[in-house]
Design a protein around this motif. Structure first.
Motif: not given
Length: 167
Positions: A87, A149-150, A152-157, A90-91, A94
């Motif tokens: 993971i 990132l949004r 790409m479907g990977s919004d920052p937490c 992957d991150q 991304t």
């Protein structure tokens, strides 16, 4: 409000900067002080206290609240920085892809600031630009990175602070 901002903003920034000890944080807190001033100005009662002293107290309270909201909290779990998982890889990929989508100067400023850890002044010297332009590039670069990132479907937490939840 414009008059108050023009008259007191530099002094408030300097005072807040001495509390939070970071230029960017001080800018944010100073803006928050003046935003809060719009709602609390009616509460000012002269009673022999100069307005500037009252404004400094407001700035101090906002700065202290900011520090409290952003202080690190210990956790029971300690993560091994040497261990990486699939993971994590992957991150990282991304983030690399999102960074690659930024304009060159924005990407360079974001990487120098957040990966290398340089100050805006050091980045300005290195890139031959003014510190103000570095602040602008950094701000636009962070926003563009968030958007990418949004997309790409990977919004920052992000962690919601008490102040934002109440507002």
């Amino acid at each position: 409000m414009r008059f108050l901002y023009i008259t007191y903003a530099n002094n408030i920034y300097g005072y807040v900067r001495s509390i939070v000890r970071d230029d960017h944080e001080a800018e944010d807190v100073t803006q928050h002080v003046f935003a809060k001033l719009m709602t609390t100005l009616g509460k000012y009662d002269d009673r022999g206290v100069p307005f500037f002293a009252w404004l400094l107290r407001l700035a101090r309270n906002v700065a202290i609240d900011h520090l409290r909201a952003n202080r690190l909290t210990p956790t029971e779990t300690v993560f091994d920085p040497g261990a990486s998982s699939e993971i994590d890889l992957d991150q990282a990929e991304t983030v690399r892809a999102a960074l690659a989508a930024l304009p060159d100067e924005q990407r360079e400023v974001v990487v120098l600031r957040h990966v290398v850890g340089l100050t805006p002044g050091e980045i300005a010297d290195r890139m031959g630009r003014t510190e103000g332009s570095i602040h602008g590039l950094h701000h636009r670069g962070r926003r563009a990175l968030q958007r990418e990132l949004r997309n790409m479907g990977s919004d920052p937490c992000t962690r919601r602070t008490r102040g934002r939840m109440a507002a």
